[in-house]
Design a protein around this motif. Structure first.
Motif, PDB file in Angstrom:
ATOM      1  N   GLU A 136      13.901  -4.101 -10.940  1.00 22.54           N
ATOM      2  CA  GLU A 136      12.734  -3.722 -12.310  1.00 22.54           C
ATOM      3  C   GLU A 136      11.420  -3.749 -11.553  1.00 22.54           C
ATOM      4  OE1 GLU A 136      13.434  -7.232 -15.385  1.00 22.54           O
ATOM      5  OE2 GLU A 136      16.336  -6.492 -15.274  1.00 22.54           O
ATOM      6  N   ASN A 137      11.250  -4.249 -11.207  1.00 16.80           N
ATOM      7  CA  ASN A 137       9.495  -4.066 -10.685  1.00 16.80           C
ATOM      8  C   ASN A 137       8.943  -3.127 -10.149  1.00 16.80           C
ATOM      9  OD1 ASN A 137       8.865  -6.505 -12.170  1.00 16.80           O
ATOM     10  ND2 ASN A 137       9.505  -7.495 -10.582  1.00 16.80           N
ATOM     11  N   VAL A 143       8.793   1.483  -9.891  1.00 14.42           N
ATOM     12  CA  VAL A 143       9.596   2.407 -10.709  1.00 14.42           C
ATOM     13  C   VAL A 143       9.093   3.547  -9.567  1.00 14.42           C
ATOM     14  CG1 VAL A 143       8.416   4.339 -11.711  1.00 14.42           C
ATOM     15  CG2 VAL A 143       7.815   1.938 -12.302  1.00 14.42           C
ATOM     16  N   LEU A 144      10.356   4.601  -9.407  1.00 17.15           N
ATOM     17  CA  LEU A 144      10.545   5.613  -8.520  1.00 17.15           C
ATOM     18  C   LEU A 144      10.062   7.131  -9.512  1.00 17.15           C
ATOM     19  CD1 LEU A 144      11.380   6.924  -5.811  1.00 17.15           C
ATOM     20  CD2 LEU A 144      13.522   6.665  -6.705  1.00 17.15           C
ATOM     21  N   LEU A 145       9.650   7.588  -8.492  1.00 21.92           N
ATOM     22  CA  LEU A 145       9.003   9.084  -9.419  1.00 21.92           C
ATOM     23  C   LEU A 145       9.421  10.486  -8.402  1.00 21.92           C
ATOM     24  CD1 LEU A 145       5.362   8.495 -11.106  1.00 21.92           C
ATOM     25  CD2 LEU A 145       8.759   8.544 -12.216  1.00 21.92           C
ATOM     26  N   HIS A 146      10.405  10.794  -8.356  1.00 20.74           N
ATOM     27  CA  HIS A 146      10.639  12.257  -7.780  1.00 20.74           C
ATOM     28  C   HIS A 146       9.185  13.919  -8.408  1.00 20.74           C
ATOM     29  CE1 HIS A 146      13.506   9.912  -6.074  1.00 20.74           C
ATOM     30  NE2 HIS A 146      13.838  10.350  -7.661  1.00 20.74           N
ATOM     31  N   ASP A 147       9.040  14.483  -7.276  1.00 25.71           N
ATOM     32  CA  ASP A 147       8.343  15.938  -7.701  1.00 25.71           C
ATOM     33  C   ASP A 147       7.228  15.998  -8.176  1.00 25.71           C
ATOM     34  OD1 ASP A 147      10.714  17.240  -6.265  1.00 25.71           O
ATOM     35  OD2 ASP A 147      12.015  16.529  -7.741  1.00 25.71           O
ATOM     36  N   LEU A 148       6.486  15.106  -7.505  1.00 25.21           N
ATOM     37  CA  LEU A 148       4.986  15.429  -8.780  1.00 25.21           C
ATOM     38  C   LEU A 148       4.237  16.484  -8.328  1.00 25.21           C
ATOM     39  CD1 LEU A 148       4.718  11.551  -8.471  1.00 25.21           C
ATOM     40  CD2 LEU A 148       5.286  12.639 -10.397  1.00 25.21           C
ATOM     41  N   ASP A 166       7.275  14.684  -3.195  1.00 23.02           N
ATOM     42  CA  ASP A 166       8.552  14.382  -3.282  1.00 23.02           C
ATOM     43  C   ASP A 166       8.627  13.368  -3.805  1.00 23.02           C
ATOM     44  OD1 ASP A 166       8.319  17.141  -1.820  1.00 23.02           O
ATOM     45  OD2 ASP A 166       8.098  16.459  -0.347  1.00 23.02           O
ATOM     46  N   HIS A 167       8.499  12.256  -3.672  1.00 15.96           N
ATOM     47  CA  HIS A 167       9.361  11.374  -3.808  1.00 15.96           C
ATOM     48  C   HIS A 167       7.591  10.468  -3.886  1.00 15.96           C
ATOM     49  CE1 HIS A 167      12.999  12.910  -2.365  1.00 15.96           C
ATOM     50  NE2 HIS A 167      12.263  12.715  -1.991  1.00 15.96           N
ATOM     51  N   LEU A 168       7.236   9.095  -4.971  1.00 19.91           N
ATOM     52  CA  LEU A 168       6.712   7.851  -5.271  1.00 19.91           C
ATOM     53  C   LEU A 168       6.936   6.897  -5.402  1.00 19.91           C
ATOM     54  CD1 LEU A 168       3.383   7.514  -4.858  1.00 19.91           C
ATOM     55  CD2 LEU A 168       3.462   7.883  -7.373  1.00 19.91           C
ATOM     56  N   LEU A 169       6.681   5.724  -5.175  1.00 25.59           N
ATOM     57  CA  LEU A 169       7.608   4.692  -5.593  1.00 25.59           C
ATOM     58  C   LEU A 169       6.292   3.668  -5.474  1.00 25.59           C
ATOM     59  CD1 LEU A 169       9.764   3.204  -5.423  1.00 25.59           C
ATOM     60  CD2 LEU A 169       9.844   1.971  -3.078  1.00 25.59           C
ATOM     61  N   MET A 170       6.444   3.460  -6.847  1.00 25.41           N
ATOM     62  CA  MET A 170       5.648   2.343  -7.504  1.00 25.41           C
ATOM     63  C   MET A 170       5.790   0.167  -7.393  1.00 25.41           C
ATOM     64  SD  MET A 170       2.570   4.853  -9.726  1.00 25.41           S
ATOM     65  CE  MET A 170       4.288   5.135 -11.585  1.00 25.41           C
ATOM     66  N   VAL A 171       4.924  -0.115  -7.497  1.00 27.89           N
ATOM     67  CA  VAL A 171       5.416  -1.347  -7.633  1.00 27.89           C
ATOM     68  C   VAL A 171       4.533  -1.940  -8.407  1.00 27.89           C
ATOM     69  CG1 VAL A 171       6.053  -3.887  -6.142  1.00 27.89           C
ATOM     70  CG2 VAL A 171       6.232  -1.615  -4.803  1.00 27.89           C
ATOM     71  N   ARG A 172       5.031  -3.082  -9.149  1.00 27.44           N
ATOM     72  CA  ARG A 172       4.290  -3.544 -10.150  1.00 27.44           C
ATOM     73  C   ARG A 172       3.285  -4.333  -9.869  1.00 27.44           C
ATOM     74  NH1 ARG A 172       6.920  -7.707 -15.121  1.00 27.44           N
ATOM     75  NH2 ARG A 172       7.272  -5.338 -15.886  1.00 27.44           N
ATOM     76  N   THR A 173       3.052  -4.720  -8.310  1.00 27.55           N
ATOM     77  CA  THR A 173       1.457  -4.841  -8.099  1.00 27.55           C
ATOM     78  C   THR A 173       0.743  -4.002  -7.609  1.00 27.55           C
ATOM     79  OG1 THR A 173       2.753  -4.991  -5.739  1.00 27.55           O
ATOM     80  CG2 THR A 173       2.820  -6.827  -7.107  1.00 27.55           C
ATOM     81  N   LEU A 174       0.702  -2.694  -8.310  1.00 29.09           N
ATOM     82  CA  LEU A 174       0.299  -1.317  -8.187  1.00 29.09           C
ATOM     83  C   LEU A 174       0.195  -1.090  -6.210  1.00 29.09           C
ATOM     84  CD1 LEU A 174      -2.451  -2.059 -10.583  1.00 29.09           C
ATOM     85  CD2 LEU A 174      -0.323  -0.667 -10.371  1.00 29.09           C
ATOM     86  N   ASP A 175       1.104  -1.469  -5.644  1.00 26.11           N
ATOM     87  CA  ASP A 175       1.063  -1.042  -4.180  1.00 26.11           C
ATOM     88  C   ASP A 175       2.022   0.635  -4.731  1.00 26.11           C
ATOM     89  OD1 ASP A 175      -0.048  -3.299  -2.474  1.00 26.11           O
ATOM     90  OD2 ASP A 175       1.730  -4.251  -3.063  1.00 26.11           O
TER      91      ASP A 175
END
Length: 98
Positions: free
Chosen positions: A48-49, A51-56, A68-77
């Motif tokens: 839940e913490n 977020v995975l985004l594709h094709d930015l 191609d793939h961006l993984l963001m964590v609630r801690t702003l990593d």
């Protein structure tokens, strides 16, 4: 699609070889990217913490970046995969008429 149209034209054997190789390279890249997206979605679907985004595609003036793939964590990593600067791609056809 554009490479398929080009292949339907009367090409020299060398031109045909170059276009077919470019088409194969693009298809292989798209297939590999889709597989990575599937694997990442499967692995991180329960978190839940995250977020995975594709094709930015990010634009800053004349500069363009594709992620191609961006993984963001609630801690702003942020974790980035397949990051590359975009250039207009053209098949390197030998000089001469098509």
């Amino acid at each position: 699609m554009e490479l398929d149209l080009l292949l339907s034209c009367h090409l020299t054997p060398e031109h045909r070889r170059v276009v077919e190789q470019e088409k194969w390279n693009l298809q292989a890249g798209e297939s590999a990217e889709a597989q990575v997206a599937y694997d990442l979605n499967f692995r991180f679907r329960e978190y839940e913490n995250w977020v995975l985004l594709h094709d930015l595609r990010l634009v800053d003036g004349n500069d363009v970046a594709q992620i191609d793939h961006l993984l963001m964590v609630r801690t702003l990593d942020f974790f980035c995969s397949g990051n590359q600067k975009l250039r207009q791609r053209r098949a390197n056809l030998p000089t001469g008429g098509i």
